[in-house]
Scaffold this motif. Structure first.
Motif, short mmCIF file in Angstrom:
data_model
loop_
_atom_site.label_atom_id
_atom_site.label_comp_id
_atom_site.label_asym_id
_atom_site.label_seq_id
_atom_site.Cartn_x
_atom_site.Cartn_y
_atom_site.Cartn_z
N ALA A 156 9.46 5.35 2.96
CA ALA A 156 9.53 3.94 2.56
C ALA A 156 8.76 3.05 3.53
CB ALA A 156 10.99 3.50 2.47
N ILE A 157 8.90 3.33 4.81
CA ILE A 157 8.20 2.53 5.83
C ILE A 157 6.70 2.80 5.79
CG2 ILE A 157 7.90 2.22 8.32
CD1 ILE A 157 10.96 2.91 8.56
N ARG A 158 6.35 4.07 5.76
CA ARG A 158 4.93 4.46 5.86
C ARG A 158 4.16 4.23 4.56
NH1 ARG A 158 2.58 10.51 6.77
NH2 ARG A 158 0.41 9.93 6.87
N HIS A 159 4.66 4.82 3.49
CA HIS A 159 3.92 4.79 2.23
C HIS A 159 4.26 3.56 1.38
CE1 HIS A 159 2.45 8.76 3.10
NE2 HIS A 159 3.69 9.21 3.22
N GLY A 160 5.54 3.22 1.33
CA GLY A 160 5.95 2.09 0.51
C GLY A 160 5.53 0.76 1.09
N ASN A 161 5.97 0.51 2.31
CA ASN A 161 5.71 -0.79 2.94
C ASN A 161 4.43 -0.80 3.77
OD1 ASN A 161 8.06 -1.71 1.79
ND2 ASN A 161 9.25 -1.68 3.67
#
Length: 122
Positions: A43-48
């Motif tokens: 979520a941190i790396r790819h999403g946001n």
């Protein structure tokens, strides 16, 4: 709610470990921590895309022995089936291996959500 930095992964792991241990399912804490940390990292790396202005939402509920974990980001999402194992994608495989069910959903222009389920009594 997590601020969206990699330091938040430890906070997420601590939360799921505490939930497992406090409810008598401590034997599952390692696998659940691994699945949740992979999901939060994604979520941190790819999403946001490491955007410090975006947050990651983590919720966990335990109904009987059924653990439900939801991780939502504020990014554009992805298609899990299109994920390649050449550069990345092992996190999704780990989540699917460690959990009983994993579902992916777009949040109507407000990001992407992963829902994971595990029967801790099994």
């Amino acid at each position: 709610m997590l601020q969206g930095s990699l330091e938040d992964v430890v906070q997420a792991e601590d939360a799921v470990r505490g939930l497992c241990e406090d409810s008598g399912y401590g034997r599952h804490s390692f696998g659940m921590c691994l699945a949740v940390s992979e999901c939060v990292i994604n979520a941190i790396r790819h999403g946001n895309a490491f955007d410090p202005g975006k947050q990651v939402h983590l919720s966990m509920t335990l109904a009987g022995s059924r653990l439900t974990v939801r991780v939502a980001d504020e990014g554009k999402g992805f298609t899990p089936e299109a994920s390649s194992f050449q550069d990345a994608g092992r996190g999704v495989l780990l989540m699917k291996t460690l959990m009983d069910d994993v579902a992916f959903a777009f949040r109507g222009g407000a990001g992407f959500e992963v829902q994971m389920y595990k029967d801790l009594a099994a």
